[in-house]
Design a protein around this motif. Sequence first.
Motif, PDB file in Angstrom:
ATOM      1  N   UNK A  78      -2.243  24.280  53.556  1.00  0.00           N
ATOM      2  CA  UNK A  78      -1.149  25.477  53.382  1.00  0.00           C
ATOM      3  C   UNK A  78       0.154  25.385  54.101  1.00  0.00           C
ATOM      4  N   UNK A  79       0.625  25.460  54.463  1.00  0.00           N
ATOM      5  CA  UNK A  79       2.064  25.630  53.883  1.00  0.00           C
ATOM      6  C   UNK A  79       3.593  27.363  53.715  1.00  0.00           C
ATOM      7  N   UNK A  80       4.368  26.932  53.821  1.00  0.00           N
ATOM      8  CA  UNK A  80       4.959  28.462  53.907  1.00  0.00           C
ATOM      9  C   UNK A  80       6.560  27.381  53.422  1.00  0.00           C
ATOM     10  N   UNK A  81       7.300  28.528  52.286  1.00  0.00           N
ATOM     11  CA  UNK A  81       9.163  27.938  51.857  1.00  0.00           C
ATOM     12  C   UNK A  81       8.591  26.818  51.037  1.00  0.00           C
ATOM     13  N   UNK A  82       9.240  25.174  52.043  1.00  0.00           N
ATOM     14  CA  UNK A  82       9.410  24.032  51.204  1.00  0.00           C
ATOM     15  C   UNK A  82       7.936  23.513  51.694  1.00  0.00           C
ATOM     16  N   UNK A  83       7.326  24.116  52.722  1.00  0.00           N
ATOM     17  CA  UNK A  83       6.143  24.080  52.753  1.00  0.00           C
ATOM     18  C   UNK A  83       5.021  24.052  51.927  1.00  0.00           C
ATOM     19  N   UNK A  84       5.376  25.058  50.701  1.00  0.00           N
ATOM     20  CA  UNK A  84       4.376  26.129  50.134  1.00  0.00           C
ATOM     21  C   UNK A  84       4.515  25.519  48.502  1.00  0.00           C
ATOM     22  N   UNK A  85       5.794  24.678  48.322  1.00  0.00           N
ATOM     23  CA  UNK A  85       6.317  24.629  47.394  1.00  0.00           C
ATOM     24  C   UNK A  85       6.123  23.111  47.372  1.00  0.00           C
ATOM     25  N   UNK A  86       5.415  22.063  48.133  1.00  0.00           N
ATOM     26  CA  UNK A  86       5.334  21.095  48.575  1.00  0.00           C
ATOM     27  C   UNK A  86       3.307  21.210  48.327  1.00  0.00           C
ATOM     28  N   UNK A  87       2.478  22.244  48.960  1.00  0.00           N
ATOM     29  CA  UNK A  87       1.423  22.551  48.748  1.00  0.00           C
ATOM     30  C   UNK A  87       1.172  22.658  46.831  1.00  0.00           C
ATOM     31  N   UNK A  88       1.820  23.171  46.326  1.00  0.00           N
ATOM     32  CA  UNK A  88       1.912  23.833  44.733  1.00  0.00           C
ATOM     33  C   UNK A  88       2.707  22.530  43.949  1.00  0.00           C
ATOM     34  N   UNK A 133      -0.256  29.458  49.776  1.00  0.00           N
ATOM     35  CA  UNK A 133       1.426  29.565  50.437  1.00  0.00           C
ATOM     36  C   UNK A 133       1.481  30.433  49.842  1.00  0.00           C
ATOM     37  N   UNK A 134       3.222  30.447  50.540  1.00  0.00           N
ATOM     38  CA  UNK A 134       3.504  31.267  51.156  1.00  0.00           C
ATOM     39  C   UNK A 134       4.816  31.003  51.045  1.00  0.00           C
ATOM     40  N   UNK A 135       5.762  31.334  50.129  1.00  0.00           N
ATOM     41  CA  UNK A 135       7.146  31.666  49.830  1.00  0.00           C
ATOM     42  C   UNK A 135       7.537  30.713  49.211  1.00  0.00           C
ATOM     43  N   UNK A 136       6.371  30.410  48.427  1.00  0.00           N
ATOM     44  CA  UNK A 136       6.616  29.267  47.641  1.00  0.00           C
ATOM     45  C   UNK A 136       5.552  28.190  46.459  1.00  0.00           C
ATOM     46  N   UNK A 137       6.219  27.708  44.835  1.00  0.00           N
ATOM     47  CA  UNK A 137       5.413  27.799  44.535  1.00  0.00           C
ATOM     48  C   UNK A 137       5.841  26.815  42.913  1.00  0.00           C
ATOM     49  N   UNK A 138       5.400  26.081  41.944  1.00  0.00           N
ATOM     50  CA  UNK A 138       6.225  24.708  41.624  1.00  0.00           C
ATOM     51  C   UNK A 138       7.491  25.657  40.963  1.00  0.00           C
ATOM     52  N   UNK A 139       9.460  24.719  41.249  1.00  0.00           N
ATOM     53  CA  UNK A 139      10.098  25.390  41.784  1.00  0.00           C
ATOM     54  C   UNK A 139      10.543  24.552  40.234  1.00  0.00           C
ATOM     55  N   UNK A 140      11.488  24.604  39.995  1.00  0.00           N
ATOM     56  CA  UNK A 140      12.407  24.733  38.515  1.00  0.00           C
ATOM     57  C   UNK A 140      13.249  23.553  38.913  1.00  0.00           C
ATOM     58  N   UNK A 141      13.025  22.306  39.176  1.00  0.00           N
ATOM     59  CA  UNK A 141      14.275  21.523  39.344  1.00  0.00           C
ATOM     60  C   UNK A 141      13.211  20.445  38.836  1.00  0.00           C
ATOM     61  N   UNK A 142      14.687  19.660  38.367  1.00  0.00           N
ATOM     62  CA  UNK A 142      15.234  18.586  37.096  1.00  0.00           C
ATOM     63  C   UNK A 142      14.831  17.191  37.641  1.00  0.00           C
ATOM     64  N   UNK A 143      14.813  16.320  36.526  1.00  0.00           N
ATOM     65  CA  UNK A 143      14.750  14.816  37.179  1.00  0.00           C
ATOM     66  C   UNK A 143      15.077  14.235  37.595  1.00  0.00           C
ATOM     67  N   UNK A 144      15.532  12.877  38.360  1.00  0.00           N
ATOM     68  CA  UNK A 144      16.553  12.522  39.267  1.00  0.00           C
ATOM     69  C   UNK A 144      17.509  11.643  38.732  1.00  0.00           C
ATOM     70  N   UNK A 145      18.327  12.367  37.951  1.00  0.00           N
ATOM     71  CA  UNK A 145      19.680  12.211  37.420  1.00  0.00           C
ATOM     72  C   UNK A 145      20.108  13.009  38.088  1.00  0.00           C
ATOM     73  N   UNK A 146      19.957  14.119  37.408  1.00  0.00           N
ATOM     74  CA  UNK A 146      19.644  15.553  38.424  1.00  0.00           C
ATOM     75  C   UNK A 146      20.578  15.050  40.294  1.00  0.00           C
ATOM     76  N   UNK A 147      19.958  13.816  40.746  1.00  0.00           N
ATOM     77  CA  UNK A 147      19.692  13.738  42.341  1.00  0.00           C
ATOM     78  C   UNK A 147      20.749  12.422  42.163  1.00  0.00           C
TER      79      UNK A 147
END
Length: 547
Positions: free
Chosen positions: A230-240, A259-273
């Motif tokens: 179970x997670x909320x926000x970043x925690x929910x994204x983590x769960x997903x 999951x509360x307020x979080x799902x698989x988000x549209x983030x890119x690869x390591x080059x973006x970081x």
Amino acid sequence: MHFNALSVLAFAAASNAVILDSAKVIGTSTGRITKYLGIPYAKPPIGDRRLRLPEPNSPYFGVLDATVYGPACPQHRPGGFPIPTAVGSDVLDLFVNTSAKYLAEGRARWIDAIPDSGPENENCLSINVQVPSEATSSSRLPVLVVCGFEAGTTRMYNGGPIVERSIDLGEPIIYVSMNYRLNAFGFLAGKEIRDAKVGNLGLHDQREAFRWVQKYIANFGGDPQKVTIWGESAGAISVSLHMLTNGGNTNGLFRGAFMQSGAPIPVGDHSVGQKAYDAIVTGTGCTGAPDTLSCLRKVSYGAFKAAVANTPYIFSYQSLIQPYPPRVDGVFLTDHPQQLVKKGSVADVPFVTGGCDDEATMFSLSTLNVTTSKEFKEYIKTLWLPKASRYHLNKIMKLYPDDVEQGSPYDTGSLNALSPQFKRFASFQGDAIFQGPRRYFLQQRAGRQNTWSYITKRLKWLPFLGSFHLSDLMYTYSSGELQDYLIHFVNSLDPNGDVAQWPEYTPSSPNLLTFEDDLAGRPTLTKDTFRGKAIELLTQLLLENPV
């Protein structure tokens, strides 16, 4: 947590003790709840272990004092929360302190200490277990494992009320929470990180905690085969993301997800970081080092933490375009999260995913200096959709119009317009990171596995913030329907318990259990079709061009 040389036999009569390996773990009991706090679940990620995968803890021995929470993992606090003068003290009182008087008489606070997360230390990988005091090693109770947060620590989230309520319902559960590495300590990205295969360390920490639960939770009275994450926000994204990694194979670590307020988000690869990695290298004085990653492991904790503090935060101008989200690293995430969803790399477990109506109001307080439609368009083009065509960018502008009555907080007319573009920002960002990913996840998985979804519209009367991000936690950490649904789900993988009130989300009937702005009223059912064309286009653009 500490070890000492006292004889284990000296504590043989302690009722609030469990045996782990060759150690007696001493917790504290209050009423019907026993807490075991601050137990290390992995070796300290300090010195040369910094920016490396977590290592399992050595076998326990002696006597372990588990009566206090472990230190928080290093936080990212570059500055204060952006509070406009128009936001009054009453609003801040609810948002910052979550005072019970705004909810219902007698409701307890759901967070122990905001914004203070307590002492911080790089040696922070600890786990907490809260159990019904009558639980024994043969109880085999279902287990709820909390996956975390964007900032903060487990001491801020007291699971006692959830365990208490589960006892009252006759569905007792065990509550487990863990600290894991955050920001650049846990989610640094870049070529150097990918090449060393040490990306997404915070997620690896969580996974290591899951393995700890499998190994030890039976000693506390839990059933390792009945774990819900179970997670909320970043925690929910983590769960997903735990549902997406390893080709969707859970390795038996969990059987359900909430999951509360979080799902698989549209983030890119390591080059973006890479930009964030280079900033930490520069900030620590590692520029020019033959091996910058090795240099980062050698710099002092203070120097590393100071470099993190000088990078953008979630309440900085760029808002939800974060420097340290999970990234495609080739190990934990082999592709963009939403592409993994599209490919079907998803754990086949029942899940619940929901959230708040006005998810991004708080995150839009940092962009109040963007006051014209032209400036809004430039912001979106620069930070969110740099590769979008002029046609698609203009279409987004029309679908998220310059009309405060259509913005967030929704259904509040011309009120709450802190700036000419504030409600527009809140609508766009809320759909980009919260509503769009949630709906996409459900649309891809509904009908293939058991799924439920909800939305809360409570607190609409709260000026400027409305049904803000995090507000649904009030109804899971405090008594109410959402808390009961969570407990039912942990027990039976169905949030309804014995009474069907919440139908599943299906392709033909995308049901949303809707908590209206009336604490006395029962939840109603609506359909997940709001802002259909806008969310569909925005989701598609971000799927093609992750941030």
